[in-house]
Design a protein around this motif. Structure first.
Motif, PDB file in Angstrom:
ATOM      1  N   GLY A  45       0.871  -7.427  -7.664  1.00 18.61           N
ATOM      2  CA  GLY A  45       2.147  -6.711  -7.050  1.00 18.61           C
ATOM      3  C   GLY A  45       3.325  -6.574  -7.887  1.00 18.61           C
ATOM      4  O   GLY A  45       4.440  -6.468  -7.619  1.00 18.61           O
ATOM      5  N   ARG A  46       2.935  -6.739  -9.242  1.00 13.44           N
ATOM      6  CA  ARG A  46       4.211  -6.571 -10.397  1.00 13.44           C
ATOM      7  C   ARG A  46       3.785  -5.075 -11.138  1.00 13.44           C
ATOM      8  O   ARG A  46       4.687  -5.129 -11.918  1.00 13.44           O
ATOM      9  CB  ARG A  46       4.133  -7.740 -11.373  1.00 13.44           C
ATOM     10  N   PHE A  47       2.969  -4.402 -10.878  1.00 14.03           N
ATOM     11  CA  PHE A  47       2.944  -3.176 -11.718  1.00 14.03           C
ATOM     12  C   PHE A  47       2.759  -1.917 -10.828  1.00 14.03           C
ATOM     13  O   PHE A  47       1.924  -1.876  -9.843  1.00 14.03           O
ATOM     14  CB  PHE A  47       1.768  -3.210 -12.682  1.00 14.03           C
ATOM     15  N   LYS A  63       6.552  -4.337 -13.718  1.00 14.86           N
ATOM     16  CA  LYS A  63       6.377  -3.285 -14.866  1.00 14.86           C
ATOM     17  C   LYS A  63       5.873  -2.009 -14.235  1.00 14.86           C
ATOM     18  O   LYS A  63       5.422  -2.053 -13.087  1.00 14.86           O
ATOM     19  CB  LYS A  63       5.465  -3.750 -15.805  1.00 14.86           C
ATOM     20  N   ALA A  64       6.228  -0.707 -14.863  1.00 22.80           N
ATOM     21  CA  ALA A  64       5.782   0.484 -14.244  1.00 22.80           C
ATOM     22  C   ALA A  64       5.359   1.325 -15.466  1.00 22.80           C
ATOM     23  O   ALA A  64       5.915   1.469 -16.579  1.00 22.80           O
ATOM     24  CB  ALA A  64       6.801   0.999 -13.340  1.00 22.80           C
ATOM     25  N   ASP A  65       4.523   2.342 -15.052  1.00 22.17           N
ATOM     26  CA  ASP A  65       4.604   3.433 -16.232  1.00 22.17           C
ATOM     27  C   ASP A  65       4.503   4.654 -15.331  1.00 22.17           C
ATOM     28  O   ASP A  65       4.498   4.903 -14.070  1.00 22.17           O
ATOM     29  CB  ASP A  65       3.385   3.483 -17.052  1.00 22.17           C
ATOM     30  N   ARG A  91       7.407   4.190 -19.894  1.00 28.64           N
ATOM     31  CA  ARG A  91       7.283   2.834 -19.139  1.00 28.64           C
ATOM     32  C   ARG A  91       8.529   2.099 -18.991  1.00 28.64           C
ATOM     33  O   ARG A  91       9.455   2.589 -19.675  1.00 28.64           O
ATOM     34  CB  ARG A  91       6.368   2.233 -20.197  1.00 28.64           C
ATOM     35  N   SER A  92       8.390   1.336 -18.235  1.00 25.60           N
ATOM     36  CA  SER A  92       9.598   0.546 -17.957  1.00 25.60           C
ATOM     37  C   SER A  92       9.235  -0.879 -17.483  1.00 25.60           C
ATOM     38  O   SER A  92       8.324  -1.185 -16.944  1.00 25.60           O
ATOM     39  CB  SER A  92      10.436   1.162 -16.505  1.00 25.60           C
ATOM     40  N   ASP A  93      10.296  -1.746 -17.667  1.00 23.35           N
ATOM     41  CA  ASP A  93      10.748  -3.225 -17.524  1.00 23.35           C
ATOM     42  C   ASP A  93      11.598  -3.437 -16.370  1.00 23.35           C
ATOM     43  O   ASP A  93      12.998  -2.842 -16.739  1.00 23.35           O
ATOM     44  CB  ASP A  93      10.819  -4.084 -18.596  1.00 23.35           C
ATOM     45  N   SER A  94      11.333  -4.147 -15.293  1.00 28.89           N
ATOM     46  CA  SER A  94      12.354  -4.503 -14.188  1.00 28.89           C
ATOM     47  C   SER A  94      12.497  -6.031 -14.200  1.00 28.89           C
ATOM     48  O   SER A  94      11.470  -6.673 -13.806  1.00 28.89           O
ATOM     49  CB  SER A  94      12.046  -3.886 -13.045  1.00 28.89           C
ATOM     50  N   PHE A  95      13.798  -6.518 -14.587  1.00 28.06           N
ATOM     51  CA  PHE A  95      13.849  -7.874 -14.897  1.00 28.06           C
ATOM     52  C   PHE A  95      14.768  -8.315 -13.669  1.00 28.06           C
ATOM     53  O   PHE A  95      15.803  -7.813 -13.531  1.00 28.06           O
ATOM     54  CB  PHE A  95      14.624  -8.269 -15.925  1.00 28.06           C
ATOM     55  N   TYR A  96      14.458  -9.514 -12.914  1.00 34.71           N
ATOM     56  CA  TYR A  96      15.244  -9.821 -11.824  1.00 34.71           C
ATOM     57  C   TYR A  96      15.808 -11.381 -12.342  1.00 34.71           C
ATOM     58  O   TYR A  96      14.985 -12.316 -12.509  1.00 34.71           O
ATOM     59  CB  TYR A  96      14.507  -9.721 -10.517  1.00 34.71           C
ATOM     60  N   PHE A  97      16.947 -11.530 -12.041  1.00 37.85           N
ATOM     61  CA  PHE A  97      17.794 -12.770 -12.006  1.00 37.85           C
ATOM     62  C   PHE A  97      18.424 -13.301 -11.140  1.00 37.85           C
ATOM     63  O   PHE A  97      18.867 -12.583 -10.022  1.00 37.85           O
ATOM     64  CB  PHE A  97      18.856 -12.611 -13.233  1.00 37.85           C
ATOM     65  N   VAL A  98      18.339 -14.607 -10.942  1.00 38.90           N
ATOM     66  CA  VAL A  98      19.288 -15.255  -9.942  1.00 38.90           C
ATOM     67  C   VAL A  98      20.153 -16.201 -10.681  1.00 38.90           C
ATOM     68  O   VAL A  98      19.558 -16.872 -11.503  1.00 38.90           O
ATOM     69  CB  VAL A  98      18.438 -16.004  -8.856  1.00 38.90           C
ATOM     70  N   GLU A 120       0.850  -1.068   0.005  1.00 37.75           N
ATOM     71  CA  GLU A 120       0.101   0.022   0.182  1.00 37.75           C
ATOM     72  C   GLU A 120       0.865   1.064   0.036  1.00 37.75           C
ATOM     73  O   GLU A 120       2.066   1.275   0.594  1.00 37.75           O
ATOM     74  CB  GLU A 120      -0.932   0.087   1.061  1.00 37.75           C
ATOM     75  N   SER A 121       0.302   2.283  -0.469  1.00 35.74           N
ATOM     76  CA  SER A 121       1.146   3.375  -0.603  1.00 35.74           C
ATOM     77  C   SER A 121       1.225   4.085   0.664  1.00 35.74           C
ATOM     78  O   SER A 121      -0.147   4.404   1.236  1.00 35.74           O
ATOM     79  CB  SER A 121       0.404   4.221  -1.793  1.00 35.74           C
ATOM     80  N   GLU A 122       2.313   4.789   1.001  1.00 30.87           N
ATOM     81  CA  GLU A 122       2.532   5.591   2.400  1.00 30.87           C
ATOM     82  C   GLU A 122       2.413   7.314   1.893  1.00 30.87           C
ATOM     83  O   GLU A 122       1.843   7.917   2.702  1.00 30.87           O
ATOM     84  CB  GLU A 122       3.768   5.168   3.027  1.00 30.87           C
ATOM     85  N   GLU A 123       3.203   7.472   1.093  1.00 27.42           N
ATOM     86  CA  GLU A 123       3.184   8.990   0.520  1.00 27.42           C
ATOM     87  C   GLU A 123       3.596   9.072  -1.038  1.00 27.42           C
ATOM     88  O   GLU A 123       3.958   8.007  -1.205  1.00 27.42           O
ATOM     89  CB  GLU A 123       3.956   9.621   1.380  1.00 27.42           C
ATOM     90  N   GLY A 124       3.417   9.962  -1.325  1.00 29.28           N
ATOM     91  CA  GLY A 124       3.691  10.307  -2.802  1.00 29.28           C
ATOM     92  C   GLY A 124       2.522   9.785  -3.563  1.00 29.28           C
ATOM     93  O   GLY A 124       1.242   9.510  -3.030  1.00 29.28           O
ATOM     94  N   SER A 125       2.637   9.647  -4.832  1.00 27.93           N
ATOM     95  CA  SER A 125       1.718   9.260  -5.679  1.00 27.93           C
ATOM     96  C   SER A 125       1.878   8.188  -6.749  1.00 27.93           C
ATOM     97  O   SER A 125       2.915   8.331  -7.460  1.00 27.93           O
ATOM     98  CB  SER A 125       1.111  10.698  -6.725  1.00 27.93           C
ATOM     99  N   GLY A 126       1.134   6.994  -6.387  1.00 31.50           N
ATOM    100  CA  GLY A 126       1.383   5.845  -7.024  1.00 31.50           C
ATOM    101  C   GLY A 126       0.380   4.877  -7.122  1.00 31.50           C
ATOM    102  O   GLY A 126      -0.042   4.787  -5.869  1.00 31.50           O
ATOM    103  N   ASP A 127       0.208   4.129  -7.912  1.00 28.83           N
ATOM    104  CA  ASP A 127      -1.046   3.217  -7.870  1.00 28.83           C
ATOM    105  C   ASP A 127      -0.311   1.852  -8.070  1.00 28.83           C
ATOM    106  O   ASP A 127       0.578   1.607  -8.961  1.00 28.83           O
ATOM    107  CB  ASP A 127      -1.954   3.338  -8.809  1.00 28.83           C
ATOM    108  N   VAL A 128      -0.659   0.862  -7.175  1.00 29.48           N
ATOM    109  CA  VAL A 128      -0.241  -0.540  -7.273  1.00 29.48           C
ATOM    110  C   VAL A 128      -1.143  -1.427  -7.563  1.00 29.48           C
ATOM    111  O   VAL A 128      -2.225  -1.367  -7.338  1.00 29.48           O
ATOM    112  CB  VAL A 128       0.499  -0.598  -5.593  1.00 29.48           C
ATOM    113  N   ASP A 129      -0.559  -2.435  -8.554  1.00 26.86           N
ATOM    114  CA  ASP A 129      -1.573  -3.654  -8.831  1.00 26.86           C
ATOM    115  C   ASP A 129      -1.437  -4.534  -7.861  1.00 26.86           C
ATOM    116  O   ASP A 129      -0.485  -5.464  -7.854  1.00 26.86           O
ATOM    117  CB  ASP A 129      -0.708  -4.150 -10.155  1.00 26.86           C
ATOM    118  N   ILE A 130      -2.702  -4.419  -6.971  1.00 28.70           N
ATOM    119  CA  ILE A 130      -2.795  -5.269  -5.504  1.00 28.70           C
ATOM    120  C   ILE A 130      -2.899  -6.522  -5.993  1.00 28.70           C
ATOM    121  O   ILE A 130      -2.724  -7.447  -5.299  1.00 28.70           O
ATOM    122  CB  ILE A 130      -3.536  -4.625  -4.602  1.00 28.70           C
TER     123      ILE A 130
END
Length: 247
Positions: free
Chosen positions: A133-135, A238-240, A222-229, A120-130
């Motif tokens: 949780g990936r956007f 993803k984000a916009d 827009r952005s893609d964030s890829f995580y690797f192990v 959940e958002s605490e401050e600032g302006s952002g919407d989360v794909d609840i």
């Protein structure tokens, strides 16, 4: 944002075990309440050195996706390149904060309450794909595009398996144009640990006409964030972005 490989700043809460993550310079600050905050700068690289690949071509491979392959993408993805269940290390991002490193001003912050599912958002302006949780959708003022250095602090937990090589590649686009590539090494994470890192984003100076277009066309950045192990894709977020806040 253009081809760099940055390093992150893991803070490990369990036993304060925190290892170095490679040849790039890392800085550590003592956190309030104990633990170490490791600051990571992006790797340097040239975007053009990677063979161009499309999202459809990666899907057609039918096998694990590597860092070198996503570095060949020249457009933002339209869908996710892996499934949530591919995160077999149970990596869970619990807090994220963006600040201007020159002034220390916090620009955005979200946190996941203890024992709670969605972020959940605490401050600032952002919407989360609840639901997944990936956007995340961000809205900043036009002044954000003038910033030169931004710190993004991320807190995350890992499950009961050690993570030997944790890496994030983040690629930003505007209307199909690749603006910047960030590439961070988190390094080793011990099992059942809570880790805190600050990625240091060094932004390129954008021309005024491009800034004007990015402000006039919200959420077309827009952005893609890829995580690797161990060089295997396990998470994809993803984000916009809009830069018309306050207008």
């Amino acid at each position: 944002m253009n081809g760099s490989r940055n390093k992150a700043v893991p803070t490990v809460s369990k036993g304060h075990a925190d290892s170095d993550t490679g040849p790039e310079t890392n800085h550590r600050d003592r956190k309030a309440g104990g633990g170490m905050l490791k600051k990571l700068k992006s790797r340097r690289g040239q975007m053009e050195r990677w063979p161009t690949v499309t999202e459809d071509e990666l899907r057609a491979l039918g096998r694990e996706i590597s860092p070198d392959q996503v570095l060949g993408l020249r457009a933002v993805t339209e869908d996710y390149l892996c499934k949530p269940e591919d995160n077999v290390y149970n990596i869970d991002f619990t807090r994220f904060k963006i600040r201007d490193l020159e002034t220390g001003t916090v620009l955005f912050e979200i946190a996941k309450p203890p024992n709670c599912g969605p972020v959940e958002s605490e401050e600032g302006s952002g919407d989360v794909d609840i639901s997944a949780g990936r956007f995340v959708r961000y809205q900043f003022t036009p002044a954000f595009l003038k910033l030169r250095t931004v710190g993004a602090t991320v807190e995350f937990t890992v499950g009961d398996r050690p993570i030997n090589s944790f890496r994030m590649i983040e690629r930003h686009y505007f209307q199909g144009r690749l603006l910047k590539n960030f590439d961070f090494d988190f390094g080793f994470c011990i099992p059942n640990s809570r880790n805190t890192c600050e990625h240091i984003y060094e932004f390129p100076q954008l021309p005024d006409d491009l800034i004007r277009l990015m402000v006039e066309h919200p959420y077309e950045t827009r952005s893609d964030s890829f995580y690797f192990v161990d060089n295997k894709l396990i998470m994809h977020n993803k984000a916009d972005y809009a830069y018309n806040g306050g207008l």
